[in-house]
Design an enzyme around this catalytic site. Structure first.
Site, short mmCIF file in Angstrom:
data_model
loop_
_atom_site.label_atom_id
_atom_site.label_comp_id
_atom_site.label_asym_id
_atom_site.label_seq_id
_atom_site.Cartn_x
_atom_site.Cartn_y
_atom_site.Cartn_z
N CYS A 136 0.83 -1.20 0.00
CA CYS A 136 0.00 0.00 0.00
C CYS A 136 0.87 1.26 0.00
O CYS A 136 1.90 1.32 0.65
CB CYS A 136 -0.93 0.11 1.19
N HIS A 178 20.35 -35.59 -5.40
CA HIS A 178 19.62 -36.01 -4.19
C HIS A 178 18.12 -35.82 -4.34
O HIS A 178 17.39 -35.80 -3.35
CB HIS A 178 20.14 -35.23 -2.97
N ARG A 201 4.20 -0.07 -4.70
CA ARG A 201 3.96 -0.59 -3.35
C ARG A 201 2.70 -1.45 -3.25
O ARG A 201 2.47 -2.12 -2.25
CB ARG A 201 3.82 0.58 -2.36
N TRP A 259 -2.46 -2.90 -1.64
CA TRP A 259 -2.06 -4.30 -1.76
C TRP A 259 -2.88 -5.01 -0.68
O TRP A 259 -2.64 -4.83 0.51
CB TRP A 259 -0.56 -4.44 -1.50
N GLU A 261 18.72 -16.70 -6.75
CA GLU A 261 18.26 -15.38 -7.19
C GLU A 261 17.71 -15.46 -8.61
O GLU A 261 16.68 -14.86 -8.92
CB GLU A 261 19.42 -14.38 -7.07
N LYS A 304 13.85 -14.54 -9.58
CA LYS A 304 13.49 -13.53 -10.59
C LYS A 304 12.49 -14.12 -11.57
O LYS A 304 11.50 -13.49 -11.93
CB LYS A 304 14.72 -13.03 -11.37
N LYS A 340 6.43 -3.98 -3.54
CA LYS A 340 7.86 -3.70 -3.44
C LYS A 340 8.38 -3.80 -2.01
O LYS A 340 9.42 -4.37 -1.75
CB LYS A 340 8.15 -2.31 -4.01
N ASN A 361 -1.92 2.19 5.51
CA ASN A 361 -0.98 1.16 5.06
C ASN A 361 -0.57 0.38 6.30
O ASN A 361 -0.06 0.97 7.25
CB ASN A 361 0.24 1.82 4.41
N GLY A 362 -0.81 -0.93 6.29
CA GLY A 362 -0.44 -1.74 7.45
C GLY A 362 -1.55 -2.71 7.79
O GLY A 362 -2.45 -2.95 6.98
N GLU A 408 9.02 -14.62 -9.89
CA GLU A 408 8.34 -13.37 -9.55
C GLU A 408 7.67 -12.70 -10.74
O GLU A 408 6.56 -12.22 -10.62
CB GLU A 408 9.37 -12.35 -9.03
C1 AGP Z 1 12.98 -9.36 -4.69
O1 AGP Z 1 12.90 -9.39 -6.06
C2 AGP Z 1 11.72 -9.40 -3.99
N1 AGP Z 1 10.78 -8.46 -4.47
C3 AGP Z 1 11.75 -9.63 -2.50
O2 AGP Z 1 12.21 -10.95 -2.32
C4 AGP Z 1 12.58 -8.69 -1.61
O3 AGP Z 1 13.93 -8.88 -1.84
C5 AGP Z 1 12.23 -8.97 -0.13
O4 AGP Z 1 10.88 -8.70 0.07
C6 AGP Z 1 13.07 -8.19 0.82
O5 AGP Z 1 12.91 -6.82 0.66
P1 AGP Z 1 13.91 -5.78 1.29
O6 AGP Z 1 15.24 -6.01 0.68
O7 AGP Z 1 13.33 -4.45 0.92
O8 AGP Z 1 13.93 -6.02 2.75
#
Ligand code: AGP
Length: 614
Positions: A2, A510, A27, A75, A487, A491, A609, A101-102, A494
């Site tokens: 949010c 394994h 956000r 969100w 990573e 990506k 985000k 937001n929260g 996501e």
């Molecule tokens: C990364 O692509 C993600 N959107 C997510 O995993 C992110 O890294 C995670 O939420 C941690 O966020 P931060 O680094 O702002 O704490």
């Protein structure tokens, strides 16, 4: 999670609010809404499921006048994303409207209490409960909105960044925060309130970051009035905003994510600027200068983080152990906070976070602090909550990262951790000076090598074409390339919604090897020198089962290249620096696959985000 924006001043509020929401849309983007108080003291609330552009269409032709307003991009946490659950929410009388937001964790108990007194609720949100609680306090205790908000917030558990406006008070906004971030911009006879500074850039450079459990009254013609929810008056600390317009715009790229991938030669250079002195063979990390002894003599070093930042933490732990000979544990912040970890006052906990607002990481910090440990931060967002609650830290200086999928923040975090590892080795003498010089010299070349990697990644588009219809993918790497595999897989998941997993390459036999057939792309990050032969064997095992092999190798590679269907070469470097280069083609691969699948790259479904709720 949010985004909130509020404005009061001499200009029309609506365009400022909409522009602010667009900048905050990363956000949360499942619904959006806006409320303005017009000259006739009417509250016009427009809200709709969908994006800010849907809100603009919805409000088109309607009365959007007024010099005061609040706006929200959501969100969803409580209640599905729909028009009714979208913010702002009105109080029962219709006099108050609130954005939030929260999460209010005890909202059901409060809702029940209010229900007994005849309050009815239209939405399934905790926010509608909160606005009615504030109104109830206002009426029953006969106090103004500032006081009612302060009192009401003493009855809620959870996280909030809220802003309220009230009919009959066209000159005042009340706001408060706990857990969720909030910044106030102070202009000439105008104020801006937002979840972060992006909506404020270009409007004013004077800002105040509101602290946890503070309530603020923004009234035209008066100074900011700040109180804690315990009724203690506070003096606002006005700071200069360090953000420019250019850094939050797309600059000719189709998506923020692509722009941010291509920025990496510059951002990694920025991360190292003033810290890596290649000419002197020296590293200085001013932010933690006073804590160096504590780090060197720590009983334990524990890194806490989430998501991509957690992957960077793994790279960092390998490097600190290897270079400085200091043991480092890496923990998911979300697990750490609840498992009653054993922490000693002579432990050092390092929290890594791009946003500096991640709820789990903040909670992990609180626990470490309660137990007396020293807590350091590695954050990207200047002035963020984590940067303020930690004892000291190192900013990554990657600039604003708008794409939800983290890219340049990751390489910046890895660059910081690499410098930290070398610096610790410098301090404790674990490596000879000559080796330190070599490492520093090579690290200084990394931004150029990232540039070369980007230039050599043209083939990625062909691989994306080949992979775009696959349902699964496996990413394999060893040592520092294991977190690169994680990573790369994250990506892809996501932004393209393709199921992908990352493993240490040797783990394949394994279990995951059972998945391999002709339809399974396997992405090898095969740059490590010390385990190269082992990875070659893994490639052979996949080839024998007809898996499709895509590999990221060091230039001049022969063996893996021969066995691969597609190869991306990265420049030769210290094998421990490979994550800074090998991650780049994997970011691009995920990007192009997502674009080819028609996905919303910058705002992938269900994500936000900064994860400011649990
Ligand atoms: C990364 O692509 C993600 N959107 C997510 O995993 C992110 O890294 C995670 O939420 C941690 O966020 P931060 O680094 O702002 O704490």
């Amino acid at each position: 999670m949010c985004g909130i924006v509020a404005y009061i001043g001499k200009r029309d509020a609506y365009p400022i609010l909409i522009n602010g929401l667009k900048r905050l849309e990363y956000r949360g983007y499942d619904s959006a809404g806006v409320a303005m108080l017009n000259a006739q003291d009417e509250l016009n609330v427009y809200k709709t499921k969908g994006k800010v552009s849907d809100l603009v269409s919805f409000a088109s032709g309607k009365d959007t006048s007024g010099h005061i307003g609040i706006a929200h991009t959501r969100w969803a946490t409580h209640g599905e994303p729909n028009d009714i659950n979208a913010h702002p929410h009105l109080s029962r009388s219709g006099n108050l409207t609130l954005i939030h937001n929260g999460i209010i964790e005890n909202y059901l108990t409060i809702k029940k209490e209010l229900g007994k007194r005849g309050y009815k609720f239209k939405s399934s949100t905790d926010t509608e409960v909160l606005v009615n609680l504030i109104e109830d306090v206002q009426i029953t205790q006969k106090v103004d909105l500032f006081e009612a908000t302060r009192i009401a917030l003493n009855h809620v558990n959870g996280a909030y960044a809220i802003a309220l406006i009230e009919k009959g008070h066209p000159d005042t906004i009340i706001a408060a925060r706990k857990g969720s971030p909030m910044v106030i911009g102070i202009g000439e006879s105008e104020f801006f309130i937002a979840s972060d500074a992006t909506p404020i850039v270009g409007m004013t450079s004077q800002v105040v970051y509101i602290e946890n459990e503070e309530v603020v009254k923004v009234k035209l013609g008066e100074d900011l009035k700040l109180k804690t929810i315990d009724d203690v008056e506070m003096t606002p600390y006005i700071q200069e905003l360090q953000l420019n317009l250019e850094s939050i715009e797309k600059g000719g790229f189709e998506h923020f994510m692509l722009k941010e991938i291509y920025e990496q030669p510059t951002t990694v250079r920025d991360t190292m600027r003033g810290r890596l002195h290649a000419d002197l063979g020296k590293i200085t990390l001013g932010g933690i200068f006073d804590y160096e002894k504590k780090i060197l003599h720590a009983r334990n070093i524990i890194i806490v983080a989430c998501g991509t930042s957690w992957h960077a933490a793994i790279v960092g732990s390998y490097l600190i152990e290897l270079y400085a000979g200091i043991r480092v544990k890496v923990e998911y912040a979300s697990e750490f906070r609840y498992r009653n970890p054993v922490i000693f006052p002579d432990d050092v906990v390092i929290a890594i976070s791009q946003s500096g607002e991640t709820a789990d990481t903040l909670a992990a910090i609180e626990i470490a602090k309660e137990k007396g440990a020293t807590v350091l931060g590695i954050c990207n967002v200047i002035g963020s909550s984590i940067s303020r609650v930690t004892d000291a830290g190192i900013y990554t200086h990657a600039g604003p990262e708008i794409g939800v999928a983290s890219t340049k923040a990751f390489t910046a975090q890895v660059a910081v951790l690499t410098m930290l590892a070398i610096h610790l080795a410098e301090l404790n003498g674990h490596l000879p000076k000559s080796r330190i010089m070599e490492l520093i010299h090579e690290l200084d070349l990394i931004p150029e090598k990232i540039q070369t990697t980007l230039e050599r990644s043209a083939l990625v588009k062909d691989i994306a074409e080949e992979m775009k219809d696959c349902h699964n993918a496996i990413y394999l790497g060893r040592l520092q390339n294991f977190p690169v595999a994680l990573e790369g897989a994250l990506k892809l998941k996501e932004i393209s919604y393709i199921h992908a997993e990352g493993y240490p390459a040797a783990e394949m036999k394994h279990g995951p090897i059972a998945l391999i057939d002709k339809d399974m792309p396997v992405i090898f990050i095969a740059t490590n020198k010390s385990t190269y032969e082992k990875v070659v064997s893994n490639v052979q095992e996949v080839k024998a089962r007809h898996g499709k092999i895509i590999s990221v190798v060091t230039e001049g590679d022969v063996l893996v290249k021969e066995m691969s269907d597609y190869v991306i070469e990265i420049p030769d470097t210290e094998c421990t620096y490979a994550p800074l280069l090998a991650t780049i083609p994997l970011q691009l691969l995920a990007y192009y696959i997502a674009v080819k699948r028609g996905c919303n790259v910058d705002q992938p479904r269900n994500l936000a985000k900064s994860v400011t709720v649990e």
